[in-house]
Design an enzyme around this catalytic site. Structure first.
Site, PDB file in Angstrom:
ATOM      1  N   HIS A  47       0.829  -1.208   0.000  1.00 32.65           N
ATOM      2  CA  HIS A  47       0.000   0.000   0.000  1.00 32.65           C
ATOM      3  C   HIS A  47       0.867   1.263   0.000  1.00 32.65           C
ATOM      4  CE1 HIS A  47      -3.736  -2.278   0.555  1.00 32.65           C
ATOM      5  NE2 HIS A  47      -2.974  -3.073   1.288  1.00 32.65           N
ATOM      6  N   HIS A  51      -0.983   2.821  -5.663  1.00 34.02           N
ATOM      7  CA  HIS A  51      -1.285   1.394  -5.538  1.00 34.02           C
ATOM      8  C   HIS A  51      -2.790   1.144  -5.623  1.00 34.02           C
ATOM      9  CE1 HIS A  51      -2.007   2.814  -1.440  1.00 34.02           C
ATOM     10  NE2 HIS A  51      -2.812   1.763  -1.311  1.00 34.02           N
ATOM     11  N   ASP A  53      -6.017  -1.158  -4.073  1.00 34.35           N
ATOM     12  CA  ASP A  53      -6.503  -1.997  -2.978  1.00 34.35           C
ATOM     13  C   ASP A  53      -7.310  -3.155  -3.555  1.00 34.35           C
ATOM     14  OD1 ASP A  53      -5.461  -0.298  -1.083  1.00 34.35           O
ATOM     15  OD2 ASP A  53      -7.401   0.464  -0.378  1.00 34.35           O
ATOM     16  N   HIS A  57      -8.046  -6.564   1.187  1.00 39.27           N
ATOM     17  CA  HIS A  57      -7.546  -5.554   2.130  1.00 39.27           C
ATOM     18  C   HIS A  57      -8.476  -5.464   3.348  1.00 39.27           C
ATOM     19  CE1 HIS A  57      -5.375  -2.130   3.516  1.00 39.27           C
ATOM     20  NE2 HIS A  57      -6.060  -1.181   2.924  1.00 39.27           N
ATOM     21  N   HIS A 160     -13.711   2.148   2.812  1.00 38.27           N
ATOM     22  CA  HIS A 160     -13.128   0.897   2.308  1.00 38.27           C
ATOM     23  C   HIS A 160     -14.175  -0.219   2.278  1.00 38.27           C
ATOM     24  CE1 HIS A 160      -8.931   2.462   3.088  1.00 38.27           C
ATOM     25  NE2 HIS A 160      -8.701   1.726   2.038  1.00 38.27           N
ATOM     26  N   GLU A 172      -5.205   4.254  -4.897  1.00 42.37           N
ATOM     27  CA  GLU A 172      -4.764   5.269  -3.938  1.00 42.37           C
ATOM     28  C   GLU A 172      -3.372   5.767  -4.325  1.00 42.37           C
ATOM     29  OE1 GLU A 172      -7.170   3.529  -0.059  1.00 42.37           O
ATOM     30  OE2 GLU A 172      -5.186   2.737  -0.505  1.00 42.37           O
TER      31      GLU A 172
HETATM   32 ZN   LIG Z   1      -4.295   0.809   0.045  1.00 45.43          ZN
END
Ligand SMILES: [Zn+2]
Length: 208
Positions: A47, A51, A53, A57, A160, A172
Protein backbone atom coordinates in the site's frame (compact mmCIF):
# COMPACT_ATOMS: atom_id res chain seq x y z
CA UNK A 1 -0.43 10.87 -27.88
CA UNK A 2 0.68 12.54 -24.67
CA UNK A 3 0.82 10.37 -21.59
CA UNK A 4 0.48 11.93 -18.16
CA UNK A 5 2.17 9.88 -15.46
CA UNK A 6 -0.01 10.13 -12.36
CA UNK A 7 2.09 7.69 -10.32
CA UNK A 8 4.39 8.99 -7.60
CA UNK A 9 8.13 8.25 -7.64
CA UNK A 10 9.13 5.46 -5.27
CA UNK A 11 12.01 6.98 -3.37
CA UNK A 12 13.13 7.96 0.10
CA UNK A 13 11.13 11.20 -0.15
CA UNK A 14 7.85 9.32 -0.46
CA UNK A 15 5.52 9.77 2.51
CA UNK A 16 4.47 6.48 4.08
CA UNK A 17 1.21 5.68 5.86
CA UNK A 18 1.89 5.28 9.61
CA UNK A 19 2.80 1.67 10.43
CA UNK A 20 3.45 0.68 6.81
CA UNK A 21 6.87 -0.35 5.52
CA UNK A 22 8.54 2.58 3.76
CA UNK A 23 10.20 2.17 0.37
CA UNK A 24 13.76 0.87 0.54
CA UNK A 25 16.10 -0.30 -2.20
CA UNK A 26 18.71 -2.52 -0.63
CA UNK A 27 21.89 -3.00 -2.64
CA UNK A 28 22.56 -6.75 -2.93
CA UNK A 29 25.26 -6.65 -5.60
CA UNK A 30 27.27 -3.61 -6.68
CA UNK A 31 29.73 -3.21 -9.55
CA UNK A 32 31.59 -0.74 -7.36
CA UNK A 33 32.22 -3.56 -4.88
CA UNK A 34 33.52 -5.91 -7.56
CA UNK A 35 30.25 -7.75 -8.22
CA UNK A 36 29.33 -8.74 -11.78
CA UNK A 37 26.28 -6.43 -11.88
CA UNK A 38 24.13 -4.08 -9.84
CA UNK A 39 21.22 -5.90 -8.18
CA UNK A 40 18.86 -4.45 -5.59
CA UNK A 41 16.09 -5.78 -3.38
CA UNK A 42 12.94 -3.76 -3.01
CA UNK A 43 11.17 -3.55 0.34
CA UNK A 44 7.90 -1.66 0.64
CA UNK A 45 4.29 -1.94 1.74
CA UNK A 46 1.95 -3.14 -0.99
CA UNK A 47 0.00 0.00 0.00
CA UNK A 48 2.95 2.30 -0.61
CA UNK A 49 2.89 5.10 -3.16
CA UNK A 50 0.50 4.70 -6.08
CA UNK A 51 -1.28 1.39 -5.54
CA UNK A 52 -4.50 -0.53 -5.85
CA UNK A 53 -6.50 -2.00 -2.98
CA UNK A 54 -7.81 -5.54 -3.50
CA UNK A 55 -11.03 -6.64 -1.75
CA UNK A 56 -8.81 -8.77 0.52
CA UNK A 57 -7.55 -5.55 2.13
CA UNK A 58 -10.73 -5.55 4.24
CA UNK A 59 -12.30 -8.97 3.59
CA UNK A 60 -10.39 -12.21 4.32
CA UNK A 61 -12.42 -14.07 1.70
CA UNK A 62 -12.10 -11.24 -0.84
CA UNK A 63 -10.19 -11.36 -4.09
CA UNK A 64 -6.47 -10.72 -4.24
CA UNK A 65 -4.44 -8.20 -6.22
CA UNK A 66 -3.65 -10.71 -8.98
CA UNK A 67 -7.34 -11.19 -9.58
CA UNK A 68 -8.17 -7.51 -10.17
CA UNK A 69 -9.82 -6.92 -13.52
CA UNK A 70 -7.57 -5.06 -15.95
CA UNK A 71 -10.68 -4.42 -18.06
CA UNK A 72 -11.95 -2.35 -15.16
CA UNK A 73 -8.61 -0.71 -14.41
CA UNK A 74 -8.02 0.44 -17.98
CA UNK A 75 -10.39 2.57 -20.03
CA UNK A 76 -12.30 5.84 -20.03
CA UNK A 77 -11.74 7.68 -16.77
CA UNK A 78 -13.06 11.00 -15.56
CA UNK A 79 -11.10 13.37 -13.35
CA UNK A 80 -13.12 15.72 -11.15
CA UNK A 81 -11.70 18.34 -8.81
CA UNK A 82 -13.06 19.07 -5.34
CA UNK A 83 -11.99 21.92 -3.10
CA UNK A 84 -13.40 20.58 0.18
CA UNK A 85 -10.81 20.09 2.90
CA UNK A 86 -12.83 17.77 5.10
CA UNK A 87 -13.96 14.25 4.21
CA UNK A 88 -15.79 14.25 0.88
CA UNK A 89 -19.57 13.92 1.33
CA UNK A 90 -22.31 12.85 -1.08
CA UNK A 91 -23.31 16.53 -1.32
CA UNK A 92 -19.88 17.38 -2.76
CA UNK A 93 -20.47 14.87 -5.57
CA UNK A 94 -24.13 15.71 -6.22
CA UNK A 95 -23.32 18.38 -8.82
CA UNK A 96 -21.60 15.82 -11.07
CA UNK A 97 -23.62 13.58 -13.36
CA UNK A 98 -21.75 10.30 -12.88
CA UNK A 99 -24.10 8.04 -14.79
CA UNK A 100 -21.54 7.39 -17.55
CA UNK A 101 -18.54 7.17 -15.26
CA UNK A 102 -17.23 3.69 -14.55
CA UNK A 103 -13.87 5.13 -13.48
CA UNK A 104 -13.66 8.29 -11.42
CA UNK A 105 -10.51 9.99 -10.17
CA UNK A 106 -10.96 12.63 -7.49
CA UNK A 107 -8.43 15.46 -7.48
CA UNK A 108 -8.14 17.40 -4.22
CA UNK A 109 -5.72 19.53 -2.24
CA UNK A 110 -3.95 16.23 -1.46
CA UNK A 111 -2.04 16.27 -4.75
CA UNK A 112 -0.04 19.23 -3.41
CA UNK A 113 1.24 17.13 -0.51
CA UNK A 114 3.42 14.87 -2.66
CA UNK A 115 7.11 15.62 -2.44
CA UNK A 116 6.84 16.23 1.29
CA UNK A 117 8.31 13.16 3.01
CA UNK A 118 6.17 13.65 6.10
CA UNK A 119 2.75 12.04 6.29
CA UNK A 120 -0.15 14.52 6.44
CA UNK A 121 -2.96 13.06 8.59
CA UNK A 122 -5.27 15.92 7.56
CA UNK A 123 -5.47 14.68 3.95
CA UNK A 124 -8.90 14.70 2.32
CA UNK A 125 -10.62 11.30 2.44
CA UNK A 126 -13.87 9.93 1.04
CA UNK A 127 -16.63 9.94 3.64
CA UNK A 128 -19.27 7.25 4.14
CA UNK A 129 -22.04 9.13 2.31
CA UNK A 130 -19.78 9.79 -0.69
CA UNK A 131 -18.71 6.13 -0.85
CA UNK A 132 -22.39 5.07 -0.91
CA UNK A 133 -23.13 7.69 -3.54
CA UNK A 134 -20.34 6.37 -5.81
CA UNK A 135 -21.50 2.77 -5.47
CA UNK A 136 -25.13 3.79 -6.10
CA UNK A 137 -24.09 5.63 -9.28
CA UNK A 138 -22.34 2.49 -10.58
CA UNK A 139 -18.77 3.77 -10.29
CA UNK A 140 -16.50 0.70 -10.44
CA UNK A 141 -13.07 2.30 -9.99
CA UNK A 142 -12.40 5.18 -7.60
CA UNK A 143 -9.02 6.89 -7.58
CA UNK A 144 -7.81 9.25 -4.86
CA UNK A 145 -4.74 11.44 -4.56
CA UNK A 146 -3.30 10.46 -1.19
CA UNK A 147 -2.35 7.26 0.58
CA UNK A 148 -5.83 6.20 1.67
CA UNK A 149 -9.40 6.60 0.42
CA UNK A 150 -10.42 6.74 4.09
CA UNK A 151 -10.13 9.92 6.12
CA UNK A 152 -7.40 9.28 8.70
CA UNK A 153 -8.45 6.97 11.55
CA UNK A 154 -12.15 6.87 10.64
CA UNK A 155 -13.65 4.26 12.99
CA UNK A 156 -14.85 1.16 11.12
CA UNK A 157 -13.26 2.28 7.83
CA UNK A 158 -16.66 2.77 6.13
CA UNK A 159 -15.31 3.98 2.76
CA UNK A 160 -13.13 0.90 2.31
CA UNK A 161 -15.90 -1.45 3.41
CA UNK A 162 -18.55 0.15 1.20
CA UNK A 163 -16.37 0.44 -1.91
CA UNK A 164 -14.46 -2.84 -1.72
CA UNK A 165 -17.56 -4.64 -0.47
CA UNK A 166 -19.42 -3.55 -3.60
CA UNK A 167 -16.65 -4.76 -5.89
CA UNK A 168 -15.44 -1.23 -6.60
CA UNK A 169 -11.68 -1.08 -7.06
CA UNK A 170 -9.83 1.62 -5.15
CA UNK A 171 -6.70 3.28 -6.52
CA UNK A 172 -4.76 5.27 -3.94
CA UNK A 173 -1.72 7.48 -4.06
CA UNK A 174 -2.33 9.20 -7.41
CA UNK A 175 -0.67 12.52 -8.13
CA UNK A 176 -3.24 14.57 -10.05
CA UNK A 177 -1.55 17.96 -9.55
CA UNK A 178 -0.88 18.49 -13.26
CA UNK A 179 -4.13 16.97 -14.49
CA UNK A 180 -7.03 19.17 -15.54
CA UNK A 181 -10.52 17.89 -14.79
CA UNK A 182 -11.92 16.06 -17.80
CA UNK A 183 -12.13 12.72 -19.54
CA UNK A 184 -9.04 10.61 -20.18
CA UNK A 185 -8.02 7.13 -21.18
CA UNK A 186 -6.51 5.46 -18.08
CA UNK A 187 -4.03 2.63 -17.92
CA UNK A 188 -3.67 1.32 -14.38
CA UNK A 189 -1.49 -1.78 -14.16
CA UNK A 190 -0.96 -3.16 -10.65
CA UNK A 191 1.72 -5.78 -10.05
CA UNK A 192 0.29 -9.30 -10.33
CA UNK A 193 0.86 -10.15 -6.66
CA UNK A 194 -0.83 -13.45 -5.86
CA UNK A 195 -2.57 -13.54 -2.49
CA UNK A 196 -1.91 -9.86 -1.83
CA UNK A 197 -4.29 -7.29 -0.31
CA UNK A 198 -2.90 -4.59 -2.56
CA UNK A 199 -0.34 -3.91 -5.25
CA UNK A 200 1.81 -0.99 -6.37
CA UNK A 201 0.74 0.25 -9.81
CA UNK A 202 1.94 2.45 -12.62
CA UNK A 203 -0.94 4.65 -13.68
CA UNK A 204 -0.93 6.88 -16.74
CA UNK A 205 -3.62 9.00 -18.35
CA UNK A 206 -3.95 9.88 -22.02
CA UNK A 207 -6.08 12.77 -23.18
CA UNK A 208 -8.92 11.27 -25.17
ZN1 LIG B 1 -4.30 0.81 0.05
Amino acid sequence: MKLIDVSVPLDAKLASYPGNTPVELEPIKRLARGDSSNVSTLRMSVHGGTHVDAPRHFFDAGGDAAGLSLDLLCGRARVIELTSRGPIAADDLARFDLTEDVRLLIKTHNSRLWGDPSFHPDYVGVGESAAKHLVDRGVKVVGVDYLSVEAFKTPGAPAHHILLGAGTIVIEGLNLRDVEPGVYEMYCLPLRLVGSDGAPARVVLRQS
